[in-house]
Design a protein around this motif. Structure first.
Motif, PDB file in Angstrom:
ATOM      1  N   LYS A  16     -33.099 -11.430  30.860  1.00  0.00           N
ATOM      2  CA  LYS A  16     -33.168 -12.105  29.559  1.00  0.00           C
ATOM      3  C   LYS A  16     -33.239 -11.144  28.376  1.00  0.00           C
ATOM      4  CE  LYS A  16     -35.338 -16.294  31.395  1.00  0.00           C
ATOM      5  NZ  LYS A  16     -36.451 -17.269  31.260  1.00  0.00           N
ATOM      6  N   LYS A  17     -33.124  -9.838  28.623  1.00  0.00           N
ATOM      7  CA  LYS A  17     -33.067  -8.847  27.553  1.00  0.00           C
ATOM      8  C   LYS A  17     -31.617  -8.423  27.378  1.00  0.00           C
ATOM      9  CE  LYS A  17     -37.737  -7.081  28.369  1.00  0.00           C
ATOM     10  NZ  LYS A  17     -38.565  -5.889  28.669  1.00  0.00           N
ATOM     11  N   ILE A  18     -31.207  -8.254  26.122  1.00  0.00           N
ATOM     12  CA  ILE A  18     -29.779  -8.030  25.887  1.00  0.00           C
ATOM     13  C   ILE A  18     -29.313  -6.634  26.247  1.00  0.00           C
ATOM     14  CG2 ILE A  18     -29.744  -9.784  24.079  1.00  0.00           C
ATOM     15  CD1 ILE A  18     -29.572  -7.575  22.019  1.00  0.00           C
ATOM     16  N   LEU A  19     -30.241  -5.677  26.378  1.00  0.00           N
ATOM     17  CA  LEU A  19     -29.859  -4.325  26.779  1.00  0.00           C
ATOM     18  C   LEU A  19     -30.935  -3.700  27.645  1.00  0.00           C
ATOM     19  CD1 LEU A  19     -28.359  -2.723  23.510  1.00  0.00           C
ATOM     20  CD2 LEU A  19     -27.108  -3.563  25.499  1.00  0.00           C
ATOM     21  N   GLN A  20     -30.546  -3.278  28.838  1.00  0.00           N
ATOM     22  CA  GLN A  20     -31.425  -2.545  29.736  1.00  0.00           C
ATOM     23  C   GLN A  20     -30.578  -1.538  30.513  1.00  0.00           C
ATOM     24  OE1 GLN A  20     -35.094  -2.938  30.394  1.00  0.00           O
ATOM     25  NE2 GLN A  20     -34.637  -3.619  28.305  1.00  0.00           N
ATOM     26  N   PRO A  21     -31.111  -0.357  30.828  1.00  0.00           N
ATOM     27  CA  PRO A  21     -30.317   0.632  31.558  1.00  0.00           C
ATOM     28  C   PRO A  21     -30.296   0.356  33.059  1.00  0.00           C
ATOM     29  CG  PRO A  21     -32.477   1.533  31.027  1.00  0.00           C
ATOM     30  CD  PRO A  21     -32.436   0.160  30.422  1.00  0.00           C
ATOM     31  N   VAL A  22     -29.138   0.534  33.683  1.00  0.00           N
ATOM     32  CA  VAL A  22     -29.020   0.499  35.139  1.00  0.00           C
ATOM     33  C   VAL A  22     -28.377   1.803  35.578  1.00  0.00           C
ATOM     34  CG1 VAL A  22     -28.875  -2.009  35.302  1.00  0.00           C
ATOM     35  CG2 VAL A  22     -26.780  -0.685  35.068  1.00  0.00           C
ATOM     36  N   LYS A  23     -28.807   2.328  36.714  1.00  0.00           N
ATOM     37  CA  LYS A  23     -28.249   3.571  37.229  1.00  0.00           C
ATOM     38  C   LYS A  23     -26.905   3.294  37.899  1.00  0.00           C
ATOM     39  CE  LYS A  23     -32.751   5.734  38.048  1.00  0.00           C
ATOM     40  NZ  LYS A  23     -33.662   6.336  39.055  1.00  0.00           N
ATOM     41  N   ILE A  24     -25.943   4.180  37.650  1.00  0.00           N
ATOM     42  CA  ILE A  24     -24.620   4.031  38.249  1.00  0.00           C
ATOM     43  C   ILE A  24     -24.232   5.324  38.954  1.00  0.00           C
ATOM     44  CG2 ILE A  24     -23.902   2.354  36.519  1.00  0.00           C
ATOM     45  CD1 ILE A  24     -22.313   4.562  35.131  1.00  0.00           C
ATOM     46  N   ASP A  25     -23.162   5.244  39.746  1.00  0.00           N
ATOM     47  CA  ASP A  25     -22.695   6.401  40.502  1.00  0.00           C
ATOM     48  C   ASP A  25     -21.824   7.314  39.637  1.00  0.00           C
ATOM     49  OD1 ASP A  25     -23.947   5.339  42.756  1.00  0.00           O
ATOM     50  OD2 ASP A  25     -22.149   4.181  43.310  1.00  0.00           O
ATOM     51  N   GLU A  26     -21.675   8.537  40.084  1.00  0.00           N
ATOM     52  CA  GLU A  26     -20.846   9.515  39.384  1.00  0.00           C
ATOM     53  C   GLU A  26     -19.411   9.017  39.239  1.00  0.00           C
ATOM     54  OE1 GLU A  26     -19.839  13.313  37.695  1.00  0.00           O
ATOM     55  OE2 GLU A  26     -21.827  12.564  38.250  1.00  0.00           O
ATOM     56  N   ALA A  27     -18.883   8.360  40.279  1.00  0.00           N
ATOM     57  CA  ALA A  27     -17.502   7.885  40.246  1.00  0.00           C
ATOM     58  C   ALA A  27     -17.310   6.738  39.266  1.00  0.00           C
ATOM     59  CB  ALA A  27     -17.069   7.456  41.641  1.00  0.00           C
TER      60      ALA A  27
END
Length: 238
Positions: free
Chosen positions: A107-118
């Motif tokens: 419900k928050k409009i911006l939050q960080p998620v971890k992603i892969d190098e590719a």
């Protein structure tokens, strides 16, 4: 010499909730400067490092990190404390193994998620405008402030899978029933559902989509969703 428009600081009480800052220990916080994203839907780089990621503990440390060119956004080094980071932006930090993408979540409009190098060179953007320029060429405007001259068949509401920082369009997702869409704002922000139908706008009402979220269907304006794929999202968003 003229100054850049906009205030460099903001009263903490007026800052958006999703910034995650404390409200009472100090009076002011670094503000977002006009840029690629709207002020109310973005976060300044310094606040992102200090309060959202907790990688640095003070504004002085954030300045040292940013001014030394250790922060990349969508593959481009950014050296401003006030640079607006927003929806689908990819953030890399020198000497930090984790790479982050900003998406709506819980419900928050911006939050960080971890992603892969590719995955760091891929970005989904929503087409927000389309015009014909001199020479009969087509220019599309994207939600993150980019403008691209292209022959691709993209209309307002569609999504483009970009390769950044080259701005190469790899794929276009058309706004049509059966697509997967991510809600970007409101009480359903962060949820992914399937588009069941599209209701064309009128003079009073904007264009709307009927979105299937689990066991329920909701009708919401089409400008608060971003298409992420057909059967499944093209990039990591959770």
């Amino acid at each position: 010499m003229g100054s850049i428009s906009g205030s460099k600081k903001l009263k903490r009480q007026m800052a958006p909730q999703f910034w995650g800052i404390t409200r009472k220990n100090k009076r002011f916080v670094v503000n977002v400067r006009p840029g690629p994203h709207k002020k109310e839907r973005s976060i300044p780089t310094a606040v992102f490092l200090r309060d959202m990621l907790n990688i640095v503990t003070t504004l002085r440390e954030a300045k040292t990190t940013i001014y030394s060119g250790k922060v990349k956004i969508d593959g481009v080094v950014r050296k401003s404390l006030h640079h607006a980071i927003g929806l689908m932006d990819v953030i890399e930090l020198e000497n930090v193994p984790d790479i982050y993408r900003l998406v709506p979540k819980d419900k928050k409009i911006l939050q960080p998620v971890k992603i892969d190098e590719a995955d760091k060179s891929l970005k989904l953007v929503r087409v927000s405008s389309k015009t014909t320029i001199s020479g009969g060429k087509t220019q599309i405007g994207l939600h993150d402030g980019r403008s691209i001259i292209t022959d691709a068949d993209a209309n307002i509401g569609d999504s483009c899978l970009l390769k950044v920082p080259e701005q190469e369009i790899l794929k276009i997702i058309k706004l049509e029933p059966g697509c997967q869409a991510l809600v970007t704002r409101g009480v359903n922000a962060g949820q992914v559902g399937m588009i069941e139908s599209i209701e064309e706008g009128t003079f009073i009402l904007p264009r709307r989509v009927v979105l299937r979220l689990g066991e329920r269907s909701i009708e919401i304006p089409s400008d608060i969703i971003i298409l992420v794929g057909r059967e499944e999202p093209l990039i990591k968003i959770k």
